[in-house]
Design a protein around this motif. Structure first.
Motif, short mmCIF file in Angstrom:
data_model
loop_
_atom_site.label_atom_id
_atom_site.label_comp_id
_atom_site.label_asym_id
_atom_site.label_seq_id
_atom_site.Cartn_x
_atom_site.Cartn_y
_atom_site.Cartn_z
N VAL A 149 -6.14 6.06 8.98
CA VAL A 149 -7.04 6.29 10.12
C VAL A 149 -8.08 7.33 9.70
O VAL A 149 -7.72 8.43 9.27
N GLY A 150 -9.34 6.99 9.80
CA GLY A 150 -10.40 7.92 9.43
C GLY A 150 -10.36 8.33 7.97
O GLY A 150 -10.76 9.44 7.62
N GLY A 151 -9.87 7.44 7.12
CA GLY A 151 -9.79 7.74 5.70
C GLY A 151 -8.57 8.52 5.30
O GLY A 151 -8.41 8.89 4.13
N VAL A 152 -7.65 8.77 6.26
CA VAL A 152 -6.46 9.59 6.00
C VAL A 152 -5.21 8.79 6.34
O VAL A 152 -5.09 8.27 7.46
N PRO A 153 -4.26 8.67 5.42
CA PRO A 153 -3.00 7.99 5.75
C PRO A 153 -2.20 8.80 6.77
O PRO A 153 -2.19 10.03 6.73
N LEU A 154 -1.55 8.11 7.68
CA LEU A 154 -0.82 8.79 8.75
C LEU A 154 0.30 9.69 8.23
O LEU A 154 0.66 10.67 8.88
N TYR A 155 0.83 9.37 7.05
CA TYR A 155 1.91 10.21 6.52
C TYR A 155 1.43 11.61 6.16
O TYR A 155 2.25 12.53 6.01
N ALA A 156 0.12 11.79 6.02
CA ALA A 156 -0.41 13.10 5.60
C ALA A 156 0.00 14.20 6.57
O ALA A 156 0.25 15.34 6.17
N GLY A 157 0.08 13.87 7.86
CA GLY A 157 0.48 14.88 8.83
C GLY A 157 1.89 15.40 8.59
O GLY A 157 2.21 16.55 8.96
N ASP B 239 -6.48 7.63 -1.21
CA ASP B 239 -6.57 6.19 -1.38
C ASP B 239 -6.55 5.59 0.02
O ASP B 239 -5.58 5.73 0.76
N ALA B 240 -7.63 4.93 0.41
CA ALA B 240 -7.79 4.46 1.79
C ALA B 240 -7.16 3.10 2.03
O ALA B 240 -7.31 2.54 3.12
N ALA B 241 -6.44 2.55 1.05
CA ALA B 241 -5.84 1.23 1.23
C ALA B 241 -4.61 1.33 2.13
O ALA B 241 -3.83 2.28 2.04
N ALA C 225 0.84 -1.20 0.00
CA ALA C 225 0.00 0.00 0.00
C ALA C 225 0.88 1.25 0.00
O ALA C 225 1.87 1.33 0.76
N ARG C 226 0.51 2.20 -0.82
CA ARG C 226 1.29 3.44 -0.90
C ARG C 226 1.36 4.15 0.46
O ARG C 226 2.41 4.66 0.84
N ALA C 227 0.24 4.15 1.17
CA ALA C 227 0.18 4.84 2.45
C ALA C 227 1.20 4.25 3.43
O ALA C 227 1.88 4.98 4.16
N ASP C 228 1.33 2.92 3.44
CA ASP C 228 2.25 2.26 4.37
C ASP C 228 3.70 2.53 3.99
O ASP C 228 4.54 2.81 4.86
N LEU C 229 4.02 2.45 2.70
CA LEU C 229 5.39 2.72 2.27
C LEU C 229 5.77 4.17 2.52
O LEU C 229 6.90 4.45 2.95
N MET C 230 4.84 5.08 2.30
CA MET C 230 5.11 6.50 2.56
C MET C 230 5.38 6.73 4.04
O MET C 230 6.31 7.47 4.40
N LEU C 231 4.59 6.11 4.90
CA LEU C 231 4.78 6.32 6.34
C LEU C 231 6.15 5.82 6.79
O LEU C 231 6.87 6.53 7.51
#
Length: 259
Positions: A102-110, A95-97, A42-48
């Motif tokens: 959390v809550g539709g937002v990847p943690l890396y967004a912060g 992308d919520a994958a 998942a992109r979100a996980d790799l980004m984090l």
């Protein structure tokens, strides 16, 4: 000293101050280009994982200090809370994958918010910033708080961003920022500095949406320029970051004086 030398040095220092932001955007570009779906990542996980590694590296190399990272964490949390609210209001979507959503937002967004704070902390230290004639701290805190809260409350009542922006313009009308380049002290109106940083973040936001990090409703059928009103929104968020970083620097000065 010739102005062109000062300009080149200013660009060099600004590039250093933007290092964290450049690395975050670079990671967005890399994860957009890699075949992550084929790899089952998942992109979100790799980004984090990647941004955490970047943050750790900047700390270990003393590019950032622990005190600065603590201030960035506060802005990270404020930004993430705003992202969760806005996504659930339908203002934009990710992308919520992934496991780190959390809550539709990847943690890396912060960390994209933290990059704004990182720039400000780096600029404060590297350019030896001095703020002339700032409004009283209570006024600054009140305006920054009002700007932040309005991002939430305008969904249920009147949008006061232009009124708040007008009050900010009045409060900081006589304020300036001094900075050092090659031993020379230069000056610009503080409001101009806020607007330029807001414009830079607005440009980065356009790049972020182009790389598919998040999508506004009007971009659902293809990429389009982010609404220019976001420039003002980001300028208001810059003022929130300014309050956090300037408060940190004021505390550091008191600690150094007592030591």
């Amino acid at each position: 000293m010739p102005h062109w030398i000062l300009l080149l040095d200013f660009v060099r220092v600004q590039a250093l101050c933007c290092l964290f932001a450049f690395l975050v955007v670079g990671l967005l570009a890399l994860t957009d280009a890699l075949p992550l779906a084929a790899w089952g990542v998942a992109r979100a996980d790799l980004m984090l994982v990647s941004v955490l590694a970047v943050q750790a590296t900047l700390l270990l190399t003393r590019f950032e200090t622990w005190r600065e990272v603590a201030a960035l964490l506060l802005f990270h949390l404020l930004g993430f809370a705003l992202e969760v609210f806005k996504v659930n209001q339908g203002s934009w979507s990710y992308d919520a994958a992934g496991l780190s959503v959390v809550g539709g937002v990847p943690l890396y967004a912060g960390f994209m918010y933290a990059s704004v704070g990182s720039y400000m902390a780096q600029a404060w230290r590297r350019l030896e910033l001095f703020i002339g004639r700032p409004p009283p701290f209570a006024v600054q805190a009140g305006l920054a708080g009002a700007a932040y809260l309005n991002f939430f409350t305008h969904h249920f009542g009147p949008d006061l961003r232009w009124l708040i922006a007008g009050l900010i313009a009045l409060a900081y009308a006589r304020s300036w920022v001094d900075f050092s380049l090659r031993g020379e002290r230069l000056r610009m109106p503080l409001l101009l500095g806020f607007g330029l940083i807001g414009l830079a973040v607005y440009a980065a936001e356009n790049l972020g949406t182009l790389l598919g990090a998040w999508v506004y409703p009007h971009q659902a059928d293809g990429w389009a320029l982010v609404d220019w009103g976001k420039w003002l929104a980001w300028t208001l968020m810059v003022i929130v970051a300014f309050l956090i970083v300037s408060s940190l620097k004021r505390i550091e000065a008191r600690l150094d004086a007592s030591a």
